[in-house]
Write an enzyme that holds these catalytic residues in place. Structure first.
Site, mmCIF file in Angstrom:
data_model
loop_
_atom_site.group_PDB
_atom_site.id
_atom_site.type_symbol
_atom_site.label_atom_id
_atom_site.label_comp_id
_atom_site.label_asym_id
_atom_site.label_seq_id
_atom_site.Cartn_x
_atom_site.Cartn_y
_atom_site.Cartn_z
ATOM 1 N N ASN A 72 0.875 -1.163 0.000
ATOM 2 C CA ASN A 72 0.000 0.000 0.000
ATOM 3 C C ASN A 72 0.919 1.221 0.000
ATOM 4 O O ASN A 72 1.467 1.598 1.018
ATOM 5 C CB ASN A 72 -0.883 -0.028 1.253
ATOM 6 C CG ASN A 72 -1.869 1.126 1.280
ATOM 7 O OD1 ASN A 72 -1.828 2.005 0.408
ATOM 8 N ND2 ASN A 72 -2.734 1.139 2.262
ATOM 9 N N LYS B 167 3.358 0.826 3.071
ATOM 10 C CA LYS B 167 3.008 -0.219 4.039
ATOM 11 C C LYS B 167 3.057 -1.541 3.288
ATOM 12 O O LYS B 167 2.624 -1.608 2.130
ATOM 13 C CB LYS B 167 1.601 -0.003 4.583
ATOM 14 C CG LYS B 167 1.475 1.213 5.457
ATOM 15 C CD LYS B 167 0.092 1.262 6.097
ATOM 16 C CE LYS B 167 -0.131 2.614 6.730
ATOM 17 N NZ LYS B 167 -1.469 3.135 6.546
ATOM 18 N N ARG C 195 -2.581 -2.186 -3.439
ATOM 19 C CA ARG C 195 -3.853 -1.532 -3.131
ATOM 20 C C ARG C 195 -3.936 -0.234 -3.928
ATOM 21 O O ARG C 195 -2.998 0.561 -3.922
ATOM 22 C CB ARG C 195 -3.925 -1.224 -1.643
ATOM 23 C CG ARG C 195 -5.178 -0.474 -1.310
ATOM 24 C CD ARG C 195 -5.211 -0.029 0.122
ATOM 25 N NE ARG C 195 -6.455 0.650 0.362
ATOM 26 C CZ ARG C 195 -6.558 1.797 1.038
ATOM 27 N NH1 ARG C 195 -5.484 2.381 1.516
ATOM 28 N NH2 ARG C 195 -7.722 2.347 1.213
ATOM 29 N N HIS D 212 -13.207 1.695 0.336
ATOM 30 C CA HIS D 212 -13.185 0.577 1.300
ATOM 31 C C HIS D 212 -13.830 -0.668 0.712
ATOM 32 O O HIS D 212 -14.266 -1.554 1.457
ATOM 33 C CB HIS D 212 -13.961 0.902 2.605
ATOM 34 C CG HIS D 212 -13.282 1.870 3.513
ATOM 35 N ND1 HIS D 212 -13.981 2.659 4.385
ATOM 36 C CD2 HIS D 212 -11.977 2.168 3.706
ATOM 37 C CE1 HIS D 212 -13.143 3.411 5.080
ATOM 38 N NE2 HIS D 212 -11.923 3.134 4.669
ATOM 39 N N HIS E 88 -18.054 -0.225 8.342
ATOM 40 C CA HIS E 88 -16.592 -0.246 8.444
ATOM 41 C C HIS E 88 -16.192 1.033 9.172
ATOM 42 O O HIS E 88 -16.174 2.116 8.584
ATOM 43 C CB HIS E 88 -15.975 -0.309 7.036
ATOM 44 C CG HIS E 88 -14.477 -0.204 7.024
ATOM 45 N ND1 HIS E 88 -13.659 -1.236 6.629
ATOM 46 C CD2 HIS E 88 -13.649 0.811 7.357
ATOM 47 C CE1 HIS E 88 -12.397 -0.858 6.737
ATOM 48 N NE2 HIS E 88 -12.363 0.394 7.165
ATOM 49 N N ARG F 150 -12.222 13.417 8.820
ATOM 50 C CA ARG F 150 -13.102 13.910 7.751
ATOM 51 C C ARG F 150 -14.490 14.200 8.295
ATOM 52 O O ARG F 150 -14.992 13.476 9.162
ATOM 53 C CB ARG F 150 -13.227 12.877 6.627
ATOM 54 C CG ARG F 150 -11.930 12.533 5.944
ATOM 55 C CD ARG F 150 -12.205 11.704 4.689
ATOM 56 N NE ARG F 150 -10.984 11.130 4.160
ATOM 57 C CZ ARG F 150 -10.680 9.830 4.191
ATOM 58 N NH1 ARG F 150 -11.545 8.949 4.691
ATOM 59 N NH2 ARG F 150 -9.548 9.406 3.711
ATOM 60 N N ARG G 188 -10.079 6.310 21.009
ATOM 61 C CA ARG G 188 -9.778 5.978 22.409
ATOM 62 C C ARG G 188 -9.722 7.241 23.266
ATOM 63 O O ARG G 188 -10.085 7.216 24.435
ATOM 64 C CB ARG G 188 -8.462 5.196 22.501
ATOM 65 C CG ARG G 188 -8.652 3.757 22.051
ATOM 66 C CD ARG G 188 -7.360 3.083 21.778
ATOM 67 N NE ARG G 188 -6.787 3.576 20.525
ATOM 68 C CZ ARG G 188 -5.917 2.916 19.781
ATOM 69 N NH1 ARG G 188 -5.499 1.746 20.170
ATOM 70 N NH2 ARG G 188 -5.463 3.424 18.656
ATOM 71 N N GLY H 253 -15.139 -0.352 14.887
ATOM 72 C CA GLY H 253 -16.214 -1.357 14.818
ATOM 73 C C GLY H 253 -15.863 -2.625 15.577
ATOM 74 O O GLY H 253 -16.713 -3.249 16.214
ATOM 75 N N GLU H 254 -14.564 -2.995 15.548
ATOM 76 C CA GLU H 254 -14.152 -4.231 16.211
ATOM 77 C C GLU H 254 -13.838 -4.020 17.693
ATOM 78 O O GLU H 254 -13.848 -4.969 18.468
ATOM 79 C CB GLU H 254 -12.891 -4.802 15.522
ATOM 80 C CG GLU H 254 -13.168 -5.313 14.125
ATOM 81 C CD GLU H 254 -11.894 -5.536 13.310
ATOM 82 O OE1 GLU H 254 -10.848 -5.857 13.902
ATOM 83 O OE2 GLU H 254 -11.959 -5.389 12.078
ATOM 84 N N ASN H 255 -13.538 -2.755 18.079
ATOM 85 C CA ASN H 255 -13.008 -2.529 19.434
ATOM 86 C C ASN H 255 -13.849 -1.658 20.343
ATOM 87 O O ASN H 255 -13.489 -1.466 21.502
ATOM 88 C CB ASN H 255 -11.613 -1.909 19.343
ATOM 89 C CG ASN H 255 -10.604 -2.873 18.775
ATOM 90 O OD1 ASN H 255 -10.411 -3.952 19.321
ATOM 91 N ND2 ASN H 255 -10.012 -2.521 17.651
ATOM 92 N N GLU I 295 -8.042 -6.309 5.004
ATOM 93 C CA GLU I 295 -7.945 -5.877 3.611
ATOM 94 C C GLU I 295 -6.725 -6.483 2.912
ATOM 95 O O GLU I 295 -6.801 -6.853 1.745
ATOM 96 C CB GLU I 295 -7.887 -4.349 3.558
ATOM 97 C CG GLU I 295 -9.254 -3.734 3.812
ATOM 98 C CD GLU I 295 -9.206 -2.268 4.209
ATOM 99 O OE1 GLU I 295 -8.727 -1.969 5.325
ATOM 100 O OE2 GLU I 295 -9.634 -1.427 3.413
HETATM 101 P P1 ADP Z 1 -7.589 2.911 9.298
HETATM 102 O O1 ADP Z 1 -7.244 1.572 8.667
HETATM 103 O O2 ADP Z 1 -8.692 3.652 8.646
HETATM 104 O O3 ADP Z 1 -6.401 3.775 9.632
HETATM 105 P P2 ADP Z 1 -8.361 1.306 11.588
HETATM 106 O O4 ADP Z 1 -9.386 0.397 11.050
HETATM 107 O O5 ADP Z 1 -7.027 0.746 11.953
HETATM 108 O O6 ADP Z 1 -8.211 2.600 10.712
HETATM 109 O O7 ADP Z 1 -8.993 2.006 12.890
HETATM 110 C C1 ADP Z 1 -8.329 3.024 13.547
HETATM 111 C C2 ADP Z 1 -9.286 3.566 14.595
HETATM 112 O O8 ADP Z 1 -9.670 2.522 15.491
HETATM 113 C C3 ADP Z 1 -8.690 4.696 15.431
HETATM 114 O O9 ADP Z 1 -9.581 5.795 15.493
HETATM 115 C C4 ADP Z 1 -8.566 4.053 16.800
HETATM 116 O O10 ADP Z 1 -8.758 4.967 17.792
HETATM 117 C C5 ADP Z 1 -9.704 3.071 16.801
HETATM 118 N N1 ADP Z 1 -9.498 2.056 17.828
HETATM 119 C C6 ADP Z 1 -8.525 1.139 17.923
HETATM 120 N N2 ADP Z 1 -8.651 0.445 19.073
HETATM 121 C C7 ADP Z 1 -9.725 0.952 19.727
HETATM 122 C C8 ADP Z 1 -10.369 0.673 20.968
HETATM 123 N N3 ADP Z 1 -9.919 -0.284 21.787
HETATM 124 N N4 ADP Z 1 -11.476 1.399 21.304
HETATM 125 C C9 ADP Z 1 -11.924 2.361 20.490
HETATM 126 N N5 ADP Z 1 -11.352 2.667 19.309
HETATM 127 C C10 ADP Z 1 -10.277 1.987 18.931
#
Ligand code: ADP
Length: 398
Positions: A8, A15, A92, A181, A209, A242, A285, A333-335, A385
């Protein structure tokens, strides 16, 4: 073990991941890392392998030097690339325009076509082209494959593809909704029917996403019928930096009254807006910390973020004529159980019920977070991805 080298390439960074596409999740990653601050007096380059990270600091004048440093890093950790059975390189690419609807093997013509789409992605496509030129020189004996962020959305129906502006202008300047995305939305929406053992043709899905960049899509029978990003990744949800959807008149107003230039507006909306504009940091965070401290500014930002999410979820439920599965993916979304819970709160009447205990788990694997009674299945499905790119690229291996 066949591997794919995934790249990427950005304007000042590269990356990369070396991936075994036959494996799943993080197990698939043989090594990963990045080259950063290319062109600045001091750059960084790193590799992660076997749980260890090596990082060096040096001036990296251009992408060509950067890519050579990556190859040297592989030798340094004893993974000489020549011995890794690399069968393809996946690149990518953010913008495939109206030209590319699926992954394509890169030749000189393809490079020129990707370059020709630069007006639609001025920060990204020229940087991808740089990366391709350099990588093709350094790894000449395997096919290089371009995988486009827009491809999954290239056949959006007219209803969601067209901007209602004069159509001759739209056509002349290739103005349409392209989405972005796409690799992630495609990967996740294809995982869901497999995970639930359901026929994809019968499923109505909303994919959220939520990363630093964030987008939503509505997928019916495996095909996207709408997505929140538009001509560029600026449209749609509130993101790290954004603003997402905004009345275009804000641009006219600020240019007329504030004297801002086009480039300043571009920078403001893409890099200085969203969560960053509201709390001074783009990291979710930090917003979580403000919320935990009952901070009023944090609460306001949270409300704006959630409001936009709810708006899209509601719109897509209606567009799809109902929804079977809502899926959260990417960093937030995951965290963030709080974001997931809040944007779907109070929707029991619409058949959406989150199970608080399941929602509070940490997710390394796909999981269901709705109650057994919930009519709509709510899931967390980690996106990947790079793995998706590697699986598309390996199809071109000779
Ligand atoms: P990108 O690929 O668009 O750079 P990511 O999918 O890696 O982004 O997501 C980055 C975002 O996920 C950041 O805003 C980060 O703060 C958030 N994030 C990561 N871990 C956590 C967490 N434990 N709780 C809340 N947000 C989180």
């Amino acid at each position: 073990m066949s591997t794919v080298f995934v790249i990427n390439s950005g304007s000042s960074s590269i990356k990369y991941q070396l991936i075994n596409p036959a494996l799943e999740g993080t197990d698939a990653v043989v090594a990963s890392g990045m080259v950063d601050q290319i062109g600045l007096p001091q750059g960084k380059y790193s590799i992660k392998h076997d749980g260890e990270k090596i990082e060096h600091i040096a001036a990296i004048p251009d992408h060509s030097v950067g890519m050579q440093l990556v190859i040297d890093l592989f030798s340094e950790v004893g993974l000489d690339l020549d011995t890794q059975d690399v069968v393809a390189v996946g690149h990518r690419v953010v913008q495939g325009g109206n030209i590319f609807h699926e992954p394509v093997k890169i030749d000189d013509t393809v490079v020129e076509q990707i370059e020709s789409l630069s007006p639609l992605a001025p920060l990204h496509n020229p940087a991808h082209v740089l990366g391709m030129k350099v990588a093709r020189k350094l790894l000449p004996s395997v096919p290089h494959v371009a995988v486009f962020d827009t491809a999954f959305f290239s056949d959006l129906p007219d209803a969601s593809r067209i901007y209602p502006i004069p159509q001759n202008v739209a056509e002349k300047y290739s103005v349409r909704r392209y989405g972005a995305h796409g690799t992630s939305h495609q990967y996740v929406s294809q995982q869901v029917p497999e995970l639930l053992d359901r026929d994809p043709a019968t499923l109505r899905q909303i994919i959220l996403h939520l990363g630093n960049g964030a987008s939503a899509s509505a997928v019916k029978g495996g095909k996207p019928i709408d997505t929140s990003m538009g001509l560029t990744p600026l449209e749609g949800l509130v993101m790290g930096t954004r603003c997402g959807d905004i009345d275009a008149s804000v641009v006219f107003h600020l240019m007329r009254q504030g004297g801002y230039t086009v480039d300043e507006m571009d920078t403001m909306f893409n890099r200085q807006s969203g969560v960053k504009a509201m709390i001074g940091s783009s990291d979710m965070r930090d917003l979580d910390d403000l919320m935990a401290a009952h901070d009023a500014v944090g609460q306001r930002c949270w409300n704006v973020y959630i409001n936009r999410l709810k708006r899209y979820i509601g719109a897509y439920m209606v567009e799809l004529g109902g929804v079977d599965v809502i899926v959260f993916t990417a960093g937030i979304g995951e965290n963030s159980p709080e974001i997931r819970e809040d944007c779907l709160a109070g929707l029991e009447e619409l058949g959406i019920e989150i199970d608080k205990d399941s929602n509070n788990h940490h997710f390394r694997k796909p999981s269901i977070i709705s109650t057994p009674e919930s009519k709509v299945t709510v899931m967390v499905v980690p996106t990947n991805e790079e793995l998706a790119i590697s699986r598309q690229a390996i199809q071109f291996a000779e």
